[in-house]
Design a protein around this motif. Structure first.
Motif, short mmCIF file in Angstrom:
data_model
loop_
_atom_site.label_atom_id
_atom_site.label_comp_id
_atom_site.label_asym_id
_atom_site.label_seq_id
_atom_site.Cartn_x
_atom_site.Cartn_y
_atom_site.Cartn_z
N ALA A 168 0.85 -1.08 -0.23
CA ALA A 168 0.03 0.15 -0.15
C ALA A 168 0.77 1.45 0.07
CB ALA A 168 -0.80 -0.06 1.07
N LEU A 169 1.84 1.02 0.69
CA LEU A 169 3.03 2.33 0.78
C LEU A 169 3.57 2.45 -0.46
CD1 LEU A 169 4.84 1.84 4.09
CD2 LEU A 169 3.06 3.82 3.71
N LEU A 170 3.89 1.56 -1.41
CA LEU A 170 4.68 1.80 -2.36
C LEU A 170 3.65 2.10 -3.57
CD1 LEU A 170 6.92 -1.56 -2.37
CD2 LEU A 170 7.39 0.98 -1.82
N GLN A 173 0.51 5.73 8.36
CA GLN A 173 -0.28 4.62 7.88
C GLN A 173 -1.25 3.94 8.65
OE1 GLN A 173 2.01 1.17 6.06
NE2 GLN A 173 0.46 1.11 4.48
N GLU A 174 -2.56 3.67 8.03
CA GLU A 174 -3.56 3.32 8.93
C GLU A 174 -3.36 1.76 9.31
OE1 GLU A 174 -7.50 4.14 6.80
OE2 GLU A 174 -7.01 6.26 7.61
N LYS A 175 -3.63 1.21 10.31
CA LYS A 175 -3.18 -0.10 10.69
C LYS A 175 -4.32 -1.17 10.12
CE LYS A 175 -1.89 1.53 15.20
NZ LYS A 175 -2.13 1.27 16.72
N THR A 176 -5.36 -0.63 9.38
CA THR A 176 -6.55 -1.64 9.03
C THR A 176 -6.61 -1.33 7.75
OG1 THR A 176 -8.16 -0.16 9.50
CG2 THR A 176 -7.72 -1.83 11.12
N ALA A 177 -6.94 -2.68 6.92
CA ALA A 177 -6.94 -2.55 5.30
C ALA A 177 -8.24 -1.26 5.07
CB ALA A 177 -7.49 -3.78 4.90
N PRO A 178 -7.83 -0.55 4.14
CA PRO A 178 -6.93 -0.79 2.87
C PRO A 178 -5.43 -0.20 2.99
CG PRO A 178 -8.18 1.10 2.42
CD PRO A 178 -8.86 0.53 3.69
#
Length: 187
Positions: free
Chosen positions: A61-63, A158-163
């Motif tokens: 997700a970060l990339l 960054q959020e700890k849950t999807a997405p």
């Protein structure tokens, strides 16, 4: 801890972590395989396949974010320790920078944080709640004492849950100065 390591030091992840094998520990062969795993992973933190999948998904997700990807790919160094002596109090101080990089020709310190929400003003509340201004001020002071270079500071949250949504929060000079003030009051 696992996500932090996987995002910042993926190449050495398995030096600190061991993936728990999917074996049936009720069987003789499963017990033997698990005992072998325990022996081979001595001193490492165990991680489940499900948690490893979260690490993979969070990094992916970060990339996908162009700006965050660029920061991660162009990091000069990660997990860099610094020590210094405060000139006023003579107290020894230390910090560890997650990422040192250069953005538009200026050196930057980037700190990676997981959070419950990256929605507008949510991470800012976390900054106040957890003293991230103090951290930023202290880190800038220590890193600049070591490098003799002025640095900018930013958080990748960054959020700890999807997405696993992520944002970059650029810290302005007033945020850094407020943190330095708290740092010196505490010293």
């Amino acid at each position: 801890r696992a996500v932090h390591k996987y995002v910042l030091e993926r190449d050495s992840f398995f030096e600190d972590f061991a993936l728990i094998p999917n074996v049936d520990r009720r069987t003789k062969s499963g017990k033997e395989l698990f005992e072998q795993f325990k022996y081979e992973s001595d001193g490492k933190q165990w991680i489940s396949a499900d948690d490893m999948e979260i690490c993979l998904d969070m990094r992916a997700a970060l990339l996908r974010d162009k700006d965050i990807n660029e920061i991660l790919q162009n990091a000069r160094e990660t997990e860099v320790p610094f020590t210094w002596t405060d000139p006023e109090t003579q107290i020894r101080c230390k910090c560890k920078a997650d990422i040192l990089t250069e953005i538009n020709g200026m050196p930057y310190v980037i700190d990676y944080k997981t959070t419950t929400s990256c929605a507008d003003f949510q991470f800012e509340r976390s900054c106040r709640k957890y003293g991230y201004d103090f951290q930023a001020g202290m880190y800038i002071e220590g890193i600049e004492a070591n490098t003799l270079e002025e640095h900018g500071f930013a958080f990748i949250a960054q959020e700890k849950t999807a997405p696993y949504a992520a944002r970059i929060y650029w810290c302005d000079p007033s945020f850094i100065e407020a943190g330095k003030k708290i740092f010196h009051e505490l010293l």
